[in-house]
Design a protein around this motif. Structure first.
Motif: not given
Length: 439
Positions: A184-188, A210-221, A69-71
């Motif tokens: 991966k866009y938060q590897i620093l 079957g163990n990959r789960i993705e969150l897509t709904h923006q919760e922070r902003m 999931g993205q930030a």
């Protein structure tokens, strides 16, 4: 009748202060959205299946459950919720669930949550950094479940206290199930670097089970999708388009660092004695800062632009009383930090109500796109070369891009930007038009 003016703020903090705290924002008692609820239920079933399988067959390596999931997609709240429920579940053995995060400020938040809930009563290191866990548990019986927040910060090479080669691989030898939150866009840093092929391999391995789960709904902003798309296009794709109108979210370009800081101070909302309200100034790591020594010609390490300057994070000296007041608080919650500048090393994983981001000289705008100048960065963890697949590689452009992405995605209700590079600043002002320039 109780006099409503005779409040006891130490016992009954103001509701707004509670809601603005980092502990509240990461609380396991938040209501989950539909996507999070379904993901949590799915993860519980996968943990149950994995523990059953491991009890039947002796396996050397544990099972990985990969949460992508993205930030801002609610990964931390989901993990906090999982953590609390697992500690009180019959699914796992007593004292056999651990939460790890390779980030000092986020560890402070989780430790506070664990202590408030009494989860650290029997084992004080229920929350810790991965290196500590690996050191303490090597050679012992496997624990049932390890949850890893900010797993993109796990080390992929040895350093100082950690003598291994890959922390995730080590954790899989010490736990039956490892649940990781990864973006991966938060590897620093180079020490935690994985190339796209390695990330895909990790995801694909989890997907096949079957163990990959993705969150897509923006919760922070609290923002329209057009604003979220604009920020991603800017930070990840390096493109600047007109800033969209958004009735929910303030996205504005400041004309000076003084103006940006003044706006953040105005938005902070609380008096010094009342604590922080999570509006803070942040910056790319383009000004020197050495944690264990002071600069030769100044009182502390500072972000300097022309005649303006502010100390870097955790630089303002405090009295003993003030230090006691700040105990257990993350950087953004400490009262004095309204007059400091945060970096990715203090703010990653956190929500701010409002973020004022200074984009330093390492980020430039040339021929219609962003470029990243490692010579202008002071972040050696991003600009040093590292060995990968038996050869030295330079991944500074990718890591400096990720640094910008993390900073720009902290604000819940608003973001204010000032760029040091003149061409970038002019491009942002042009994209802002009249409506999105800070007045």
């Amino acid at each position: 009748m109780v006099n409503s003016s005779a409040k006891k703020p130490d016992i009954f903090p103001d509701k707004k202060e509670i809601e603005n705290s980092a502990v509240f924002k990461a609380s396991p008692f938040h209501s989950l959205n539909k996507e999070q609820r379904e993901s949590k239920s799915e993860i519980f079933e996968k943990i149950k299946a994995a523990l059953r399988k491991q009890s039947d067959i002796a396996t050397e390596s544990g099972t990985t459950i990969f949460i992508a999931g993205q930030a801002g997609t609610g990964k931390t709240v989901l993990l906090s919720n999982l953590f609390y429920d697992l500690t009180s579940s019959d699914l796992v053995r007593k004292n056999s669930v651990y939460l790890l995060v390779n980030h000092e400020q986020q560890k402070t938040v989780y430790e506070t949550i664990a202590h408030k809930l009494g989860l650290d009563h029997d084992y004080t290191d229920i929350v810790s950094k991965p290196t500590h866990f690996i050191t303490e548990h090597t050679g012992k019986e496997k624990v049932d479940v390890v949850l890893v927040d900010e797993a993109h910060l796990l080390l992929t090479q040895g350093k100082m206290a950690y003598q291994g080669k890959n922390q995730l691989e080590d954790l899989l030898k010490l736990a039956k199930v490892v649940v990781i939150v990864f973006d991966k866009y938060q590897i620093l840093t180079t020490e935690g670097y994985m190339d796209d092929a390695a990330v895909r391999k990790l995801e694909d391995a989890a997907e096949q089970q079957g163990n990959r789960i993705e969150l897509t709904h923006q919760e922070r902003m609290v923002a329209d999708q057009s604003t979220i798309d604009w920020l991603r296009s800017f930070a990840i794709d390096g493109k600047i388009s007109p800033i969209p109108d958004d009735s929910q979210y303030k996205l504005q370009i400041a004309t000076s660092p003084e103006q940006l800081h003044a706006k953040i101070k105005a938005l902070d909302g609380f008096k010094k004695s009342d604590g922080a309200s999570l509006a803070r100034v942040l910056a790319t790591f383009d000004w020197p800062y050495v944690e264990k020594r002071k600069p030769k010609d100044d009182d502390c390490w500072r972000v300097k632009i022309g005649s303006w300057s502010l100390p870097w994070n955790l630089q303002i000296p405090l009295s003993r009383k003030e230090k006691r007041k700040n105990k257990g608080l993350a950087w953004a919650e400490q009262f004095q930090t309204i007059n400091e500048v945060g970096s990715t090393f203090t703010i990653q994983g956190f929500d701010l109500n409002y973020a004022g981001v200074i984009i330093g000289p390492s980020v430039k705008y040339r021929e219609g796109k962003l470029i990243f100048d490692k010579k202008a960065s002071k972040n050696k963890k991003a600009t040093n070369q590292r060995m990968w697949n038996n050869k030295k590689i330079d991944v500074s452009e990718e890591l400096l891009r990720n640094e910008l992405n993390v900073l720009l995605t902290r604000g819940v209700h608003g973001l204010y930007i000032y760029a040091v590079d003149e061409q970038l600043q002019q491009a942002l002002l042009s994209a802002a038009g009249n409506q999105h320039i800070l007045r």
